[in-house]
Design an enzyme around this catalytic site. Structure first.
Site, PDB file in Angstrom:
ATOM      1  N   GLU A  76       0.823  -1.209   0.000  1.00  0.00           N
ATOM      2  CA  GLU A  76       0.000   0.000   0.000  1.00  0.00           C
ATOM      3  C   GLU A  76       0.854   1.254   0.000  1.00  0.00           C
ATOM      4  O   GLU A  76       0.519   2.243  -0.661  1.00  0.00           O
ATOM      5  CB  GLU A  76      -0.967   0.026   1.184  1.00  0.00           C
ATOM      6  N   SER A  77       1.963   1.234   0.706  1.00  0.00           N
ATOM      7  CA  SER A  77       2.863   2.389   0.714  1.00  0.00           C
ATOM      8  C   SER A  77       3.370   2.678  -0.694  1.00  0.00           C
ATOM      9  O   SER A  77       3.354   3.823  -1.150  1.00  0.00           O
ATOM     10  CB  SER A  77       4.034   2.140   1.662  1.00  0.00           C
TER      11      SER A  77
END
Length: 143
Positions: A65-66
């Site tokens: 997700e980062s």
């Protein structure tokens, strides 16, 4: 990516100056490469494990997700914001030591949605997890 959307010429400097957020920093995530074509980051296994010593499945998701969200925000440009609306992960191997590396590749870069695939491998280059994230691109709220 559309050339009409503004993106910094040095995307790695842009993402480094912006920061990853406190969770990613606590997990030790480090950007290795960040460009319009792809994003790469790594994360230590140590400190991010389950009680039995395997890299926690949620840690793979945080790395994915980062990478996917930051890349979507580069695509969105300075007057827009990308926010995650769906994420899934398939874990196929367990890392127990060293580092894992996530390679984020855009699958779709539209005006309102982006989709990225993040392949996470261990130090031997073996795939441990495949993460897919969809981000919605919105206008920044009026101040």
């Amino acid at each position: 990516m559309s050339e009409s959307l503004s993106a910094p010429s040095d995307a790695l400097a842009w993402v480094t100056s912006r920061g990853m957020g406190s969770l990613a920093e606590k997990m030790g995530i480090e950007f290795v490469e960040f460009s319009r074509e792809r994003a790469v980051a790594r994360m230590p296994v140590a400190g991010n494990t389950q009680p039995v010593g395997l890299l926690h499945g949620g840690a793979y998701v945080v790395l994915g997700e980062s990478l996917g969200s930051m890349h979507a925000n580069l695509h969105a440009g300075p007057d827009r914001l990308a926010v995650g609306i769906d994420i899934n992960a398939t874990h196929t191997r367990s890392a127990t030591e060293g580092w894992v590396t996530g390679v984020c590749t855009p699958l779709h870069l539209g005006r309102s949605l982006t989709v990225h695939e993040i392949v996470v491998t261990d130090d031997q280059g073996r795939r441990c997890s495949t993460v897919r994230i969809t981000n919605m691109v919105r206008d920044l709220p009026a101040s």
